[in-house]
Design a protein around this motif. Structure first.
Motif, PDB file in Angstrom:
ATOM      1  N   ALA A  67     -10.868  -0.178   6.446  1.00 55.39           N
ATOM      2  CA  ALA A  67      -9.700  -0.502   5.632  1.00 55.39           C
ATOM      3  C   ALA A  67      -9.590  -2.003   5.383  1.00 55.39           C
ATOM      4  N   THR A  68      -9.792  -2.802   6.425  1.00 54.89           N
ATOM      5  CA  THR A  68      -9.654  -4.259   6.282  1.00 54.89           C
ATOM      6  C   THR A  68     -10.677  -4.808   5.305  1.00 54.89           C
ATOM      7  N   ASN A  69     -11.912  -4.381   5.433  1.00 56.22           N
ATOM      8  CA  ASN A  69     -12.951  -4.926   4.560  1.00 56.22           C
ATOM      9  C   ASN A  69     -12.809  -4.428   3.123  1.00 56.22           C
ATOM     10  N   LEU A  70     -12.318  -3.210   2.931  1.00 54.46           N
ATOM     11  CA  LEU A  70     -12.044  -2.748   1.574  1.00 54.46           C
ATOM     12  C   LEU A  70     -10.907  -3.555   0.952  1.00 54.46           C
ATOM     13  N   CYS A  71      -9.880  -3.880   1.750  1.00 47.54           N
ATOM     14  CA  CYS A  71      -8.783  -4.722   1.238  1.00 47.54           C
ATOM     15  C   CYS A  71      -9.289  -6.113   0.875  1.00 47.54           C
ATOM     16  N   LEU A  72     -10.127  -6.690   1.725  1.00 43.47           N
ATOM     17  CA  LEU A  72     -10.683  -8.009   1.425  1.00 43.47           C
ATOM     18  C   LEU A  72     -11.510  -7.968   0.145  1.00 43.47           C
ATOM     19  N   ASN A  73     -12.300  -6.919  -0.027  1.00 44.30           N
ATOM     20  CA  ASN A  73     -13.083  -6.786  -1.259  1.00 44.30           C
ATOM     21  C   ASN A  73     -12.177  -6.656  -2.475  1.00 44.30           C
ATOM     22  N   ALA A  74     -11.090  -5.889  -2.334  1.00 43.31           N
ATOM     23  CA  ALA A  74     -10.164  -5.709  -3.449  1.00 43.31           C
ATOM     24  C   ALA A  74      -9.543  -7.038  -3.859  1.00 43.31           C
ATOM     25  N   ILE A  75      -9.184  -7.859  -2.863  1.00 47.35           N
ATOM     26  CA  ILE A  75      -8.589  -9.165  -3.165  1.00 47.35           C
ATOM     27  C   ILE A  75      -9.620 -10.074  -3.835  1.00 47.35           C
ATOM     28  N   ARG A  76     -10.846 -10.078  -3.298  1.00 42.62           N
ATOM     29  CA  ARG A  76     -11.896 -10.918  -3.900  1.00 42.62           C
ATOM     30  C   ARG A  76     -12.194 -10.502  -5.332  1.00 42.62           C
ATOM     31  N   ASN A  77     -12.122  -9.206  -5.606  1.00 46.79           N
ATOM     32  CA  ASN A  77     -12.440  -8.696  -6.938  1.00 46.79           C
ATOM     33  C   ASN A  77     -11.265  -8.777  -7.908  1.00 46.79           C
ATOM     34  N   GLY A  78     -10.166  -9.392  -7.454  1.00 49.99           N
ATOM     35  CA  GLY A  78      -9.034  -9.612  -8.347  1.00 49.99           C
ATOM     36  C   GLY A  78      -8.178  -8.394  -8.576  1.00 49.99           C
ATOM     37  N   ARG A  79      -8.258  -7.405  -7.672  1.00 51.64           N
ATOM     38  CA  ARG A  79      -7.460  -6.200  -7.877  1.00 51.64           C
ATOM     39  C   ARG A  79      -6.008  -6.397  -7.461  1.00 51.64           C
ATOM     40  N   ARG A  80      -5.721  -7.440  -6.679  1.00 48.25           N
ATOM     41  CA  ARG A  80      -4.342  -7.674  -6.257  1.00 48.25           C
ATOM     42  C   ARG A  80      -3.616  -8.437  -7.363  1.00 48.25           C
ATOM     43  N   ARG A  81      -3.396  -7.746  -8.447  1.00 45.96           N
ATOM     44  CA  ARG A  81      -2.717  -8.350  -9.587  1.00 45.96           C
ATOM     45  C   ARG A  81      -1.435  -7.580  -9.869  1.00 45.96           C
ATOM     46  N   PRO A  82      -0.404  -8.284 -10.319  1.00 48.23           N
ATOM     47  CA  PRO A  82       0.839  -7.566 -10.647  1.00 48.23           C
ATOM     48  C   PRO A  82       0.687  -6.801 -11.940  1.00 48.23           C
ATOM     49  N   PRO A  83       1.530  -5.794 -12.138  1.00 49.28           N
ATOM     50  CA  PRO A  83       1.598  -5.191 -13.468  1.00 49.28           C
ATOM     51  C   PRO A  83       2.008  -6.257 -14.476  1.00 49.28           C
ATOM     52  N   ILE A  84       1.831  -5.957 -15.739  1.00 49.00           N
ATOM     53  CA  ILE A  84       2.237  -6.907 -16.774  1.00 49.00           C
ATOM     54  C   ILE A  84       3.733  -7.185 -16.633  1.00 49.00           C
ATOM     55  N   ALA A  85       4.086  -8.449 -16.571  1.00 49.40           N
ATOM     56  CA  ALA A  85       5.490  -8.826 -16.410  1.00 49.40           C
ATOM     57  C   ALA A  85       6.308  -8.296 -17.580  1.00 49.40           C
ATOM     58  N   PRO A  86       7.464  -7.702 -17.286  1.00 46.48           N
ATOM     59  CA  PRO A  86       8.284  -7.166 -18.370  1.00 46.48           C
ATOM     60  C   PRO A  86       8.852  -8.283 -19.241  1.00 46.48           C
ATOM     61  N   THR A  87       9.002  -7.970 -20.505  1.00 47.24           N
ATOM     62  CA  THR A  87       9.630  -8.916 -21.425  1.00 47.24           C
ATOM     63  C   THR A  87      11.148  -8.784 -21.302  1.00 47.24           C
ATOM     64  N   PRO A  88      11.848  -9.865 -20.966  1.00 43.13           N
ATOM     65  CA  PRO A  88      13.309  -9.765 -20.811  1.00 43.13           C
ATOM     66  C   PRO A  88      13.961  -9.283 -22.099  1.00 43.13           C
ATOM     67  N   PRO A  89      14.935  -8.365 -22.008  1.00 46.79           N
ATOM     68  CA  PRO A  89      15.622  -7.892 -23.216  1.00 46.79           C
ATOM     69  C   PRO A  89      16.666  -8.874 -23.723  1.00 46.79           C
ATOM     70  N   PHE A  90      16.788 -10.006 -23.046  1.00 49.01           N
ATOM     71  CA  PHE A  90      17.714 -11.056 -23.460  1.00 49.01           C
ATOM     72  C   PHE A  90      17.075 -12.390 -23.114  1.00 49.01           C
ATOM     73  N   GLU A  91      17.648 -13.461 -23.628  1.00 55.95           N
ATOM     74  CA  GLU A  91      17.110 -14.792 -23.338  1.00 55.95           C
ATOM     75  C   GLU A  91      17.660 -15.263 -21.990  1.00 55.95           C
ATOM     76  N   PRO A  92      16.821 -15.229 -20.915  1.00 60.31           N
ATOM     77  CA  PRO A  92      17.344 -15.597 -19.601  1.00 60.31           C
ATOM     78  C   PRO A  92      17.480 -17.111 -19.459  1.00 60.31           C
ATOM     79  N   PRO A  93      18.312 -17.546 -18.519  1.00 60.50           N
ATOM     80  CA  PRO A  93      18.364 -18.979 -18.225  1.00 60.50           C
ATOM     81  C   PRO A  93      17.004 -19.475 -17.752  1.00 60.50           C
ATOM     82  N   GLU A  94      16.773 -20.737 -17.874  1.00 63.17           N
ATOM     83  CA  GLU A  94      15.522 -21.330 -17.406  1.00 63.17           C
ATOM     84  C   GLU A  94      15.397 -21.120 -15.892  1.00 63.17           C
ATOM     85  N   PRO A  95      14.311 -20.498 -15.431  1.00 62.93           N
ATOM     86  CA  PRO A  95      14.173 -20.276 -13.990  1.00 62.93           C
ATOM     87  C   PRO A  95      13.947 -21.583 -13.240  1.00 62.93           C
ATOM     88  N   THR A  96      14.252 -21.549 -11.957  1.00 62.53           N
ATOM     89  CA  THR A  96      14.035 -22.727 -11.116  1.00 62.53           C
ATOM     90  C   THR A  96      12.562 -22.988 -10.916  1.00 62.53           C
TER      91      THR A  96
END
Length: 320
Positions: A67-96
């Motif tokens: 399990a550990t080595n498969l996780c390390l391989n997944a991270i090296r291969n760039g699989r630890r990526r977030p889903p596409i960030a949602p587009t805000p339905p409104f104009e949010p304030p400038e984030p910090t």
């Protein structure tokens, strides 16, 4: 050693270890969805390699190595990526600032075994898991295997296929980084639960003044997989008011649950007599104040917590 050739017998062997292996993959990757995938990959690899398991280590240690080595391989291969960030339905304030770990997801407490040291509360809290994601991957693995799971330096070295001296260096650097970023361990108290209840009532009413009154001066708000992060009462206040104006008569319904040993809620956006799931909200509470709000924007997550995908209001009672 008897070679296992029957799939049913194999499942019986590995069943006692599935929960802790899933938690391990979650801590390594920070995502419960990715942990699902990596656990399945671990079982497939173990089944295919069972003939080569000679019993030189315990079955548990052998599974952790896979399990550990498969996780390390997944991270090296760039699989630890977030889903596409949602587009805000409104104009949010400038984030910090931008969030470092937008792939982070909550872990349902119902999946844990509270009696097991491998899922102890302080090593499941969101801040701890998020901090793990910022370490170099081998440091994360060494810290989890050595300090959380209790393997010796020699055992960690065997799992990672490195020398024990390398493990010593990995642990020293990882511990130093975590000490700088992590508060001491603590458990959720009944007082925390009361603060969470007050927060939920105010949040559902869009009573921003009441919500902000519960916040510490340095409170923060994040919304994975969106990268926006708001730090401080004023910044959080500004975002909440903008969000409330956009809803324009619609409102949020919260259903209590727990995640990562912290108070949490399934979030639903109500319109008419139905409310659709929008994600999970997790609170970080310290000394009677809300210090962090993590609102996970993923409509499928409430079902991971045993909550429905949609709520219906009772016409007779007028409640959800």
């Amino acid at each position: 050693m008897t070679i296992v050739t029957d799939e049913h017998a194999f499942r019986g062997m590995v069943q006692p270890h599935l929960r802790e292996l899933h938690v391990h993959c979650y801590r390594m990757l920070g995502s419960v969805d990715d942990a699902d995938d990596l656990l399945q990959e671990t079982l497939v690899a173990a089944w295919r390699g069972i003939d080569g398991f000679a019993g030189r280590s315990s079955l548990r240690t052998w599974l952790y190595r896979i399990a550990t080595n498969l996780c390390l391989n997944a991270i090296r291969n760039g699989r630890r990526r977030p889903p596409i960030a949602p587009t805000p339905p409104f104009e949010p304030p400038e984030p910090t600032r931008a969030m470092d770990t937008p792939w982070l997801q909550p872990y349902p407490d119902a999946q844990e075994d509270p009696a097991s040291h491998v899922v102890s509360q302080e090593t499941m809290r969101l801040a701890f898991v998020a901090a793990l994601q910022t370490l170099p991957p081998r440091q994360t693995a060494a810290l989890l295997l050595g300090d959380v799971l209790g393997y010796s330096a020699a055992e960690v070295a065997e799992i990672l296929d490195v020398r024990p001296t390398v493990v010593k260096g990995l642990l020293q650097r990882a511990r130093a980084s975590m000490t700088r970023t992590q508060p001491g361990p603590r458990a959720t108290t009944e007082y925390d639960e009361e603060v969470a209840r007050q927060f939920a009532e105010a949040f559902s009413r869009d009573d921003v003044d009441a919500v902000v009154a519960l916040l510490s001066d340095d409170a923060w708000l994040t919304m994975p997989p969106a990268t926006h992060e708001y730090l401080g009462r004023a910044a959080v206040d500004g975002f909440l008011r903008t969000s409330a104006r956009w809803r324009d008569g619609r409102y949020l319904v919260l259903r209590p649950t727990t995640a990562n040993g912290q108070p949490a809620f399934g979030c639903y956006l109500a319109s008419g007599d139905t409310a659709e799931a929008t994600g999970i909200l997790v609170l970080t509470i310290e000394q009677g104040q809300v210090t962090g709000i993590t609102r996970f924007l993923a409509p499928h997550l409430p079902q991971r917590f045993g909550l429905p995908a949609e709520l219906s209001r009772s016409p007779r009672a007028g409640s959800w």
